[in-house]
Design a protein around this motif. Structure first.
Motif, PDB file in Angstrom:
ATOM      1  N   ASN A   2      10.246   2.057  10.823  1.00 40.03           N
ATOM      2  CA  ASN A   2       9.630   0.854  10.279  1.00 40.03           C
ATOM      3  C   ASN A   2      10.674  -0.090   9.668  1.00 40.03           C
ATOM      4  O   ASN A   2      10.498  -0.643   8.577  1.00 40.03           O
ATOM      5  N   LEU A   3      11.755  -0.295  10.421  1.00 38.27           N
ATOM      6  CA  LEU A   3      12.820  -1.177   9.953  1.00 38.27           C
ATOM      7  C   LEU A   3      12.435  -2.631  10.201  1.00 38.27           C
ATOM      8  O   LEU A   3      12.066  -3.004  11.325  1.00 38.27           O
ATOM      9  N   PRO A   4      12.501  -3.500   9.200  1.00 35.91           N
ATOM     10  CA  PRO A   4      12.192  -4.924   9.423  1.00 35.91           C
ATOM     11  C   PRO A   4      13.176  -5.554  10.398  1.00 35.91           C
ATOM     12  O   PRO A   4      14.373  -5.254  10.377  1.00 35.91           O
ATOM     13  N   VAL A  25      10.227 -14.946   6.869  1.00 36.15           N
ATOM     14  CA  VAL A  25      10.190 -13.532   6.507  1.00 36.15           C
ATOM     15  C   VAL A  25       9.713 -12.709   7.708  1.00 36.15           C
ATOM     16  O   VAL A  25       8.706 -13.040   8.331  1.00 36.15           O
ATOM     17  N   PRO A  26      10.421 -11.641   8.060  1.00 38.35           N
ATOM     18  CA  PRO A  26       9.966 -10.802   9.185  1.00 38.35           C
ATOM     19  C   PRO A  26       8.582 -10.220   8.912  1.00 38.35           C
ATOM     20  O   PRO A  26       8.260  -9.836   7.785  1.00 38.35           O
ATOM     21  N   ASP A  31      10.486  -2.006  16.157  1.00 37.35           N
ATOM     22  CA  ASP A  31       9.626  -1.457  17.213  1.00 37.35           C
ATOM     23  C   ASP A  31       8.467  -2.398  17.534  1.00 37.35           C
ATOM     24  O   ASP A  31       7.545  -2.022  18.267  1.00 37.35           O
ATOM     25  N   LYS A  32       8.513  -3.608  16.952  1.00 39.08           N
ATOM     26  CA  LYS A  32       7.501  -4.634  17.161  1.00 39.08           C
ATOM     27  C   LYS A  32       6.124  -4.221  16.656  1.00 39.08           C
ATOM     28  O   LYS A  32       5.092  -4.603  17.206  1.00 39.08           O
ATOM     29  N   LEU A  33       6.126  -3.429  15.600  1.00 41.06           N
ATOM     30  CA  LEU A  33       4.882  -3.037  14.942  1.00 41.06           C
ATOM     31  C   LEU A  33       4.751  -3.823  13.639  1.00 41.06           C
ATOM     32  O   LEU A  33       5.750  -4.159  12.994  1.00 41.06           O
ATOM     33  N   PRO A  34       3.527  -4.135  13.211  1.00 37.28           N
ATOM     34  CA  PRO A  34       3.343  -4.901  11.976  1.00 37.28           C
ATOM     35  C   PRO A  34       3.907  -4.153  10.766  1.00 37.28           C
ATOM     36  O   PRO A  34       3.705  -2.949  10.620  1.00 37.28           O
ATOM     37  N   LEU A  35       4.609  -4.863   9.922  1.00 37.94           N
ATOM     38  CA  LEU A  35       5.115  -4.274   8.687  1.00 37.94           C
ATOM     39  C   LEU A  35       4.032  -4.185   7.618  1.00 37.94           C
ATOM     40  O   LEU A  35       4.065  -3.324   6.754  1.00 37.94           O
ATOM     41  N   SER A  36       3.047  -5.083   7.686  1.00 44.15           N
ATOM     42  CA  SER A  36       1.947  -5.062   6.720  1.00 44.15           C
ATOM     43  C   SER A  36       0.889  -4.053   7.167  1.00 44.15           C
ATOM     44  O   SER A  36       0.742  -3.771   8.357  1.00 44.15           O
ATOM     45  N   ASP A  37       0.167  -3.524   6.217  1.00 45.60           N
ATOM     46  CA  ASP A  37      -0.892  -2.557   6.507  1.00 45.60           C
ATOM     47  C   ASP A  37      -2.220  -3.161   6.057  1.00 45.60           C
ATOM     48  O   ASP A  37      -2.453  -3.341   4.856  1.00 45.60           O
ATOM     49  N   PRO A  38      -3.084  -3.527   7.012  1.00 41.88           N
ATOM     50  CA  PRO A  38      -4.357  -4.175   6.639  1.00 41.88           C
ATOM     51  C   PRO A  38      -5.254  -3.278   5.780  1.00 41.88           C
ATOM     52  O   PRO A  38      -6.200  -3.758   5.172  1.00 41.88           O
ATOM     53  N   ARG A  39      -4.947  -1.973   5.702  1.00 35.30           N
ATOM     54  CA  ARG A  39      -5.765  -1.086   4.880  1.00 35.30           C
ATOM     55  C   ARG A  39      -5.468  -1.271   3.394  1.00 35.30           C
ATOM     56  O   ARG A  39      -6.247  -0.856   2.546  1.00 35.30           O
ATOM     57  N   HIS A  40      -4.329  -1.882   3.095  1.00 34.85           N
ATOM     58  CA  HIS A  40      -3.988  -2.138   1.699  1.00 34.85           C
ATOM     59  C   HIS A  40      -4.686  -3.410   1.242  1.00 34.85           C
ATOM     60  O   HIS A  40      -4.580  -4.457   1.880  1.00 34.85           O
ATOM     61  N   HIS A  41      -5.388  -3.334   0.166  1.00 35.24           N
ATOM     62  CA  HIS A  41      -6.104  -4.498  -0.337  1.00 35.24           C
ATOM     63  C   HIS A  41      -5.261  -5.313  -1.312  1.00 35.24           C
ATOM     64  O   HIS A  41      -5.604  -6.444  -1.619  1.00 35.24           O
ATOM     65  N   LYS A  42      -4.182  -4.738  -1.775  1.00 30.20           N
ATOM     66  CA  LYS A  42      -3.295  -5.470  -2.671  1.00 30.20           C
ATOM     67  C   LYS A  42      -2.184  -6.130  -1.854  1.00 30.20           C
ATOM     68  O   LYS A  42      -1.831  -5.656  -0.780  1.00 30.20           O
ATOM     69  N   PRO A  68       6.259 -12.031   0.006  1.00 29.51           N
ATOM     70  CA  PRO A  68       5.019 -11.366   0.435  1.00 29.51           C
ATOM     71  C   PRO A  68       4.996 -11.148   1.934  1.00 29.51           C
ATOM     72  O   PRO A  68       5.493 -11.957   2.713  1.00 29.51           O
ATOM     73  N   LEU A  69       4.419 -10.023   2.334  1.00 26.76           N
ATOM     74  CA  LEU A  69       4.242  -9.706   3.745  1.00 26.76           C
ATOM     75  C   LEU A  69       2.947 -10.319   4.262  1.00 26.76           C
ATOM     76  O   LEU A  69       1.936 -10.366   3.560  1.00 26.76           O
ATOM     77  N   THR A  70       2.967 -10.776   5.495  1.00 25.78           N
ATOM     78  CA  THR A  70       1.759 -11.292   6.142  1.00 25.78           C
ATOM     79  C   THR A  70       1.617 -10.628   7.500  1.00 25.78           C
ATOM     80  O   THR A  70       2.529  -9.962   7.995  1.00 25.78           O
ATOM     81  N   GLU A  71       0.470 -10.834   8.120  1.00 24.60           N
ATOM     82  CA  GLU A  71       0.219 -10.225   9.424  1.00 24.60           C
ATOM     83  C   GLU A  71       0.847 -11.028  10.554  1.00 24.60           C
ATOM     84  O   GLU A  71       0.885 -10.567  11.687  1.00 24.60           O
ATOM     85  N   ALA A  72       1.295 -12.237  10.268  1.00 22.15           N
ATOM     86  CA  ALA A  72       1.922 -13.073  11.293  1.00 22.15           C
ATOM     87  C   ALA A  72       2.959 -13.955  10.609  1.00 22.15           C
ATOM     88  O   ALA A  72       3.096 -13.959   9.390  1.00 22.15           O
ATOM     89  N   ASP A  73       3.728 -14.701  11.428  1.00 22.66           N
ATOM     90  CA  ASP A  73       4.712 -15.623  10.861  1.00 22.66           C
ATOM     91  C   ASP A  73       4.026 -16.582   9.899  1.00 22.66           C
ATOM     92  O   ASP A  73       2.917 -17.049  10.149  1.00 22.66           O
ATOM     93  N   HIS A  74       4.690 -16.880   8.811  1.00 16.17           N
ATOM     94  CA  HIS A  74       4.092 -17.755   7.815  1.00 16.17           C
ATOM     95  C   HIS A  74       5.087 -18.866   7.460  1.00 16.17           C
ATOM     96  O   HIS A  74       6.130 -19.006   8.097  1.00 16.17           O
ATOM     97  N   ALA A  75       4.738 -19.645   6.483  1.00 18.26           N
ATOM     98  CA  ALA A  75       5.583 -20.762   6.109  1.00 18.26           C
ATOM     99  C   ALA A  75       6.965 -20.272   5.695  1.00 18.26           C
ATOM    100  O   ALA A  75       7.144 -19.151   5.234  1.00 18.26           O
TER     101      ALA A  75
END
Length: 348
Positions: A2-4, A25-26, A31-42, A68-75
């Motif tokens: 899970n290396l950024p 921010v990456p 491995d082209k897997l999301p760094l964020s985990d949608p199961r985390h509510h915080k 902050p981590l997001t599920e996609a590219d952000h500002a």
């Protein structure tokens, strides 16, 4: 692991003594897997570092990051540093910055691309920025400087901004102007530049910076001064056209001597480059006559401006000495200074 993914779009700018790093921010691992985990509510954050290099010393970590981590590219994410006094003065030296992001185990897939600027004394801020209105636009002027630095002027149309908008005396400048922003280039030796792209009646705010370019081997970097004091200016539709030139007058009478008259001609006023957004169009010319003896009363001979650069005065007396004045008038009634011609009495 899970290396950024390493950052590839790092940029740096220097304004006065303030450094701004900018990057995306990456959001994926190597491995082209999301760094964020949608199961985390915080909110989740990515751990990283900033390093600064001034050769021959290595790139030394000077700050930690936690964007902050997001599920996609952000500002774009930005980070600021005020240069220490040792780097904000003296001769120019190349500065290199890199960022690096780590996984939870403190491992990294590598540093970002390098971003370059320079240490050393920044250029002096622009002094005495002020504005004057003309029929051709807004003249922006400042204290001249013998250096060969560039001057960049930043314009914002206040009609599209909140009334509380204020210019910062320090801080990074946007690399891409907003839709209602404009950058104007000028040379410091001139000490002024004309902004002819304004609209009459629209309030504008101007700030200015001085920019120098520095070459290190095959790499060129820039340093900008702090922002000047902001000025606000609104071009009003009150500026008169230029005065006519080349006025000539000739008195004549028919062979039978039955009627005396004076014909006047002049060079037309050119309003080339003056658009309706800057000033009202030229509506014509007024003709004035003043007898240079007796009561010296000035009389306007034209009930309304004439469109052609000529006038036939059928009311003149052959024995009188006249001064004629020709003015240019625009559609708002703004009238130029008069171009004059003195006509001596007709010989008897």
């Amino acid at each position: 692991m899970n290396l950024p993914q390493p950052v590839t779009d790092l940029t740096v700018s220097r304004t006065g003594d303030l450094i701004e790093l900018s990057f995306t921010v990456p959001h994926l691992s190597t491995d082209k897997l999301p760094l964020s985990d949608p199961r985390h509510h915080k909110p989740m954050f990515l751990n990283g570092t900033v390093c600064r290099e001034i050769r021959p010393a290595p790139c030394t970590i000077i700050a930690t990051l936690a964007p902050p981590l997001t599920e996609a590219d952000h500002a774009t994410f930005t980070w600021h540093e005020t240069l220490p006094e040792a780097l904000a003065s003296g001769s120019p030296r190349l500065l290199t910055y890199r960022v690096e992001f780590l996984n939870k185990a403190g491992k990294s897939a590598g540093q970002s691309n390098p971003a370059f600027t320079a240490a050393g004394t920044a250029p002096a801020p622009i002094a005495d920025l002020h504005a004057d209105g003309t029929r051709s636009g807004i003249w922006l002027q400042w204290t001249r400087d013998p250096s060969t630095s560039d001057i960049l002027l930043h314009r914002v149309a206040l009609a599209t901004k909140p009334a509380t908008t204020t210019a910062r005396s320090k801080g990074p400048l946007p690399s891409v102007p907003k839709s209602d922003d404009l950058w104007l280039n000028a040379n410091s030796k001139e000490g002024r530049t004309l902004d002819s792209s304004v609209t009459s009646g629209t309030p504008y705010r101007y700030t200015a910076i001085r920019r120098i370019l520095l070459a290190f081997d095959k790499r060129t970097v820039e340093i900008r001064s702090d922002l000047s004091t902001a000025i606000d200016f609104t071009l009003q539709p009150k500026y008169a056209p230029s005065a006519p030139t080349g006025v000539e007058a000739t008195g004549f009478a028919p062979p039978d001597g039955s009627h005396f008259a004076v014909d006047l001609i002049w060079q037309p006023v050119s309003d080339a480059g003056i658009t309706a957004s800057l000033a009202a169009p030229l509506s014509g010319y007024n003709v004035y006559r003043e007898m240079l003896s007796g009561d010296d009363v000035k009389t306007r001979l034209t009930a309304k401006p004439v469109s052609e650069p000529g006038f036939h005065d059928a009311t003149a007396e052959p024995s009188a000495r006249y001064r004629y004045g020709i003015t240019a008038v625009d559609a708002n009634g703004n009238e130029s200074k008069a171009a004059t011609f003195t006509l001596e009495p007709s010989p008897q």
